[in-house]
Write a protein that holds these residues in place. Sequence first.
Motif, PDB file in Angstrom:
ATOM      1  N   VAL A  11      -9.701  50.764  -6.247  1.00 18.17           N
ATOM      2  CA  VAL A  11      -9.738  51.459  -5.128  1.00 18.17           C
ATOM      3  C   VAL A  11     -10.525  50.961  -3.934  1.00 18.17           C
ATOM      4  O   VAL A  11     -11.392  50.010  -3.986  1.00 18.17           O
ATOM      5  CB  VAL A  11     -10.020  53.023  -5.277  1.00 18.17           C
ATOM      6  CG1 VAL A  11      -9.067  53.579  -6.004  1.00 18.17           C
ATOM      7  CG2 VAL A  11     -11.469  53.047  -5.966  1.00 18.17           C
ATOM      8  N   PRO A  29     -12.164  66.261  -5.353  1.00 21.38           N
ATOM      9  CA  PRO A  29     -12.627  65.215  -6.363  1.00 21.38           C
ATOM     10  C   PRO A  29     -12.991  65.581  -7.884  1.00 21.38           C
ATOM     11  O   PRO A  29     -12.600  64.630  -8.822  1.00 21.38           O
ATOM     12  CB  PRO A  29     -14.204  65.175  -5.843  1.00 21.38           C
ATOM     13  CG  PRO A  29     -14.235  65.522  -4.239  1.00 21.38           C
ATOM     14  CD  PRO A  29     -13.052  66.563  -4.297  1.00 21.38           C
ATOM     15  N   ASP A  46      -1.989  56.764  -4.890  1.00 19.54           N
ATOM     16  CA  ASP A  46      -1.986  57.149  -3.437  1.00 19.54           C
ATOM     17  C   ASP A  46      -1.550  58.257  -3.326  1.00 19.54           C
ATOM     18  O   ASP A  46      -0.771  58.958  -3.850  1.00 19.54           O
ATOM     19  CB  ASP A  46      -1.181  55.944  -2.689  1.00 19.54           C
ATOM     20  CG  ASP A  46      -1.602  54.479  -3.150  1.00 19.54           C
ATOM     21  OD1 ASP A  46      -2.613  54.064  -2.304  1.00 19.54           O
ATOM     22  OD2 ASP A  46      -1.204  53.835  -4.126  1.00 19.54           O
ATOM     23  N   ASP A  62     -13.781  54.050  -0.120  1.00 18.20           N
ATOM     24  CA  ASP A  62     -14.260  55.493   0.367  1.00 18.20           C
ATOM     25  C   ASP A  62     -13.991  56.171  -0.957  1.00 18.20           C
ATOM     26  O   ASP A  62     -14.485  57.256  -1.051  1.00 18.20           O
ATOM     27  CB  ASP A  62     -13.039  55.912   1.369  1.00 18.20           C
ATOM     28  CG  ASP A  62     -11.629  55.398   0.699  1.00 18.20           C
ATOM     29  OD1 ASP A  62     -11.175  54.368   0.277  1.00 18.20           O
ATOM     30  OD2 ASP A  62     -10.851  56.523   0.739  1.00 18.20           O
ATOM     31  N   GLN A  63     -13.550  55.489  -1.925  1.00 15.92           N
ATOM     32  CA  GLN A  63     -13.513  56.352  -3.270  1.00 15.92           C
ATOM     33  C   GLN A  63     -14.631  56.187  -3.970  1.00 15.92           C
ATOM     34  O   GLN A  63     -14.464  56.858  -5.103  1.00 15.92           O
ATOM     35  CB  GLN A  63     -12.282  55.579  -3.877  1.00 15.92           C
ATOM     36  CG  GLN A  63     -10.537  55.974  -3.392  1.00 15.92           C
ATOM     37  CD  GLN A  63     -10.630  57.623  -3.014  1.00 15.92           C
ATOM     38  OE1 GLN A  63     -10.560  58.228  -3.946  1.00 15.92           O
ATOM     39  NE2 GLN A  63     -10.483  58.046  -1.784  1.00 15.92           N
ATOM     40  N   MET A  69     -16.038  59.597  -5.274  1.00 13.39           N
ATOM     41  CA  MET A  69     -15.211  59.981  -6.397  1.00 13.39           C
ATOM     42  C   MET A  69     -15.226  59.502  -7.919  1.00 13.39           C
ATOM     43  O   MET A  69     -15.457  60.132  -8.610  1.00 13.39           O
ATOM     44  CB  MET A  69     -13.623  60.004  -6.105  1.00 13.39           C
ATOM     45  CG  MET A  69     -13.335  60.090  -4.690  1.00 13.39           C
ATOM     46  SD  MET A  69     -13.994  61.784  -3.952  1.00 13.39           S
ATOM     47  CE  MET A  69     -13.532  61.488  -2.206  1.00 13.39           C
ATOM     48  N   SER A  78      -6.436  47.829  -2.115  1.00 16.10           N
ATOM     49  CA  SER A  78      -6.003  48.251  -3.484  1.00 16.10           C
ATOM     50  C   SER A  78      -4.896  47.566  -4.123  1.00 16.10           C
ATOM     51  O   SER A  78      -4.928  47.191  -5.234  1.00 16.10           O
ATOM     52  CB  SER A  78      -5.980  49.765  -3.658  1.00 16.10           C
ATOM     53  OG  SER A  78      -5.735  50.219  -4.569  1.00 16.10           O
ATOM     54  N   THR A 119     -17.507  61.128   1.478  1.00 12.12           N
ATOM     55  CA  THR A 119     -16.043  61.075   1.846  1.00 12.12           C
ATOM     56  C   THR A 119     -15.406  62.256   2.283  1.00 12.12           C
ATOM     57  O   THR A 119     -14.853  62.529   3.229  1.00 12.12           O
ATOM     58  CB  THR A 119     -15.153  60.251   0.697  1.00 12.12           C
ATOM     59  OG1 THR A 119     -15.795  59.091   0.560  1.00 12.12           O
ATOM     60  CG2 THR A 119     -13.680  60.118   1.153  1.00 12.12           C
ATOM     61  N   GLN A 132      -9.343  64.675  -9.206  1.00 14.06           N
ATOM     62  CA  GLN A 132      -9.523  63.202  -9.310  1.00 14.06           C
ATOM     63  C   GLN A 132     -10.023  62.674 -10.561  1.00 14.06           C
ATOM     64  O   GLN A 132      -9.624  62.030 -11.236  1.00 14.06           O
ATOM     65  CB  GLN A 132     -10.021  62.763  -8.027  1.00 14.06           C
ATOM     66  CG  GLN A 132      -9.362  61.418  -7.724  1.00 14.06           C
ATOM     67  CD  GLN A 132      -9.558  61.123  -6.369  1.00 14.06           C
ATOM     68  OE1 GLN A 132      -9.632  61.601  -5.396  1.00 14.06           O
ATOM     69  NE2 GLN A 132     -10.157  59.801  -6.122  1.00 14.06           N
ATOM     70  N   THR A 175      -4.948  54.361 -11.012  1.00 17.33           N
ATOM     71  CA  THR A 175      -5.169  54.254  -9.636  1.00 17.33           C
ATOM     72  C   THR A 175      -4.061  55.077  -8.866  1.00 17.33           C
ATOM     73  O   THR A 175      -2.933  55.217  -9.459  1.00 17.33           O
ATOM     74  CB  THR A 175      -5.650  53.118  -9.011  1.00 17.33           C
ATOM     75  OG1 THR A 175      -6.013  53.184  -7.623  1.00 17.33           O
ATOM     76  CG2 THR A 175      -4.386  52.066  -9.165  1.00 17.33           C
TER      77      THR A 175
END
Length: 365
Positions: free
Chosen positions: A151, A134, A9, A154-155, A158, A23, A112, A137, A7
Amino acid sequence: MGKIILTGDRPTGRLHVGHYVGSLKRRVELQNSGQFDEIYIMIADAQALTDNADNPEKVRQNIIEVALDYLACGLDPAKSTLFIQSQIPELCEMTFYYMDLVTVSRLQRNPTVKSEIQMRNFETSIPVGFFTYPISQAADITAFKATTVPVGEDQAPMIEQTREIVHKFNTVYGGNLVEPDILLPDNKACLRLPGIDGKAKMSKSLGNCIYLSDSEEEIQKKIMSMYTDPNHLRVQDPGQVEGNPVFIYLDAFCTDAHFEEYLPEYQNLDELKAHYMRGGLGDVKVKKFLNNVIQEELRPIRERRREIAKDIPAVYKILEEGSIRAEKKAAETLAEMKRAMKINYFEDKELIAEQAARFKSESEG
Ligand code: ATP
Ligand code: MG
């Protein structure tokens, strides 16, 4: 198969309480649970550049801020690999191959990304890198064979997109990539913490945040000026708790013990909410209580952060060592991927022998 966490940021600002409840707090618990074999925590500078291409200095400055927030919250480099995305070139390579497995229309459907495009006024000129983040990611997650991605809500699109890419890769190339699971906060209020302005999401890019590193005075000022129920004008008016950020923050942070300590005339949050809805409870009183609760949670984090910041070179060293470890793992996965895609020409002795035989028979025939 082991359980692996990935994970991270974006270093677009210091971390805020939305990150914390959505998170970060969970990561620290998972790290200390002993249930995971490997934990990778990434500072996503390359992703941050997709919508900050003209401001690399912002990204550069915030890497250390995010690292300090991590360490202050209890992420431990002895248990978790903390690393910087751009230092792992394998991730770019994987992204390039994954791009072949995703359609433009599929990317356009990502809710998102859609709302982020709107938020950034990108409608008429979306950077390609931002539009495709994405996919990058998916590379971040799969490079480490992550099984679990803790997370915020909003993730979710993804992770869904990543699962699709993995499925397609494994089907087309007979690969061995891992489909990750999202791990959302249990507490509904933490899924997508709103900003202090009442906007849908607390977000660094919207400037509506309470930061983990804010001073006691800054936190108090922000809480006392928070958006509440706009129709709750006088104390005696009945108020709404639904969608009211002050109550959402209380849902996210407060426990019955906080009532005993700071507001003993109520047993718990349900009683406080009932009084607010009935009327006769002023915003100021609720905000003062919220301030006490948040100050209690953030004080030790802020103090640890200040201690850790006394040795900044040591923090960069942690990130450097983590990046070396992370690259090793990503390189292993990339090599496997290339083998599955049969683009490992020079180690493919069979291919070389096959081609040699073909040309030999052609020249003889
Ligand atoms: P940016 O505005 O630059 O996108 P951000 O504040 O959205 O920044 P990210 O770095 O994109 O932060 O998100 C990091 C992690 O924190 C993600 O797992 C995301 O789901 C979670 N998160 C971010 N904002 C919130 C929020 N308001 N509530 C709950 N979780 C959040
Ligand atoms: Mg974000």
